[in-house]
Design a protein around this motif. Structure first.
Motif, short mmCIF file in Angstrom:
data_model
loop_
_atom_site.label_atom_id
_atom_site.label_comp_id
_atom_site.label_asym_id
_atom_site.label_seq_id
_atom_site.Cartn_x
_atom_site.Cartn_y
_atom_site.Cartn_z
N VAL A 291 -8.19 3.14 -9.54
CA VAL A 291 -8.00 1.70 -9.57
C VAL A 291 -6.77 1.33 -8.74
O VAL A 291 -6.81 0.48 -7.87
CB VAL A 291 -7.84 1.19 -11.01
CG1 VAL A 291 -7.53 -0.30 -11.02
CG2 VAL A 291 -9.08 1.49 -11.83
N ALA A 292 -5.66 1.98 -9.05
CA ALA A 292 -4.40 1.69 -8.34
C ALA A 292 -3.44 2.84 -8.53
O ALA A 292 -3.49 3.55 -9.54
CB ALA A 292 -3.79 0.40 -8.85
N GLY A 293 -2.57 3.03 -7.56
CA GLY A 293 -1.55 4.06 -7.65
C GLY A 293 -0.23 3.55 -7.12
O GLY A 293 -0.20 2.60 -6.31
N ILE A 294 0.87 4.15 -7.59
CA ILE A 294 2.19 3.74 -7.14
C ILE A 294 3.08 4.96 -7.02
O ILE A 294 3.15 5.79 -7.93
CB ILE A 294 2.80 2.68 -8.09
CG1 ILE A 294 4.13 2.17 -7.55
CG2 ILE A 294 2.93 3.20 -9.51
CD1 ILE A 294 4.61 0.89 -8.24
N GLY A 295 3.75 5.08 -5.88
CA GLY A 295 4.66 6.19 -5.66
C GLY A 295 6.04 5.89 -6.21
O GLY A 295 6.33 4.77 -6.63
N ASN A 296 6.91 6.89 -6.18
CA ASN A 296 8.24 6.68 -6.75
C ASN A 296 9.11 5.78 -5.88
O ASN A 296 10.17 5.32 -6.33
CB ASN A 296 8.95 8.01 -7.04
CG ASN A 296 9.06 8.88 -5.81
OD1 ASN A 296 8.68 8.49 -4.72
ND2 ASN A 296 9.55 10.10 -6.00
#
Length: 119
Positions: free
Chosen positions: A48-53
């Motif tokens: 669905v969605a991803g987020i990096g640091n």
């Protein structure tokens, strides 16, 4: 060990909003990526969605403009704000965390939280 726990699922009407939270805890040096996936009955699990640091994000085309992923690095928590929900968003939503333990990258999954959108 690392634990990933989702919360915030539930029943909502079409057009409504929900906010999911995903908290990671345990022994790791850092969380590289946190992601939200979903799986509807009879379907494969999909991103669905991803987020990096660093805050870089990516979204599935089906949710762009409606869902927003964010994270609080101090709390090791990611959020998924879901707006303008559609019936086809109904699924079990899973969170995963890609963590760094020493020199090793490992992926941990939560148990999932049900999101049901009704007409």
């Amino acid at each position: 060990q690392v634990q990933v726990v989702e919360s915030g699922g539930g029943l909502v009407q079409t057009g409504g909003s929900l906010r999911l939270a995903c908290a990671a805890s345990g022994s790791f040096n850092s969380i590289l990526v946190m992601g939200w996936y979903r799986q509807a009955p009879g379907e494969q699990r999909e991103l669905v969605a991803g987020i990096g640091n660093g805050g870089d994000t990516n979204y599935a085309d089906s949710v762009k403009g409606r869902f927003i992923i964010s994270r609080d690095n101090a709390k090791n928590t990611a959020y998924l704000q879901m707006n303008s929900l559609k019936i086809e968003d109904t699924a079990v939503y899973y969170c995963n965390a890609v963590v760094l333990q020493g020199w090793t990258r490992s992926t941990y999954w939560g148990q999932g939280t049900q999101v049901t959108v009704s007409s």
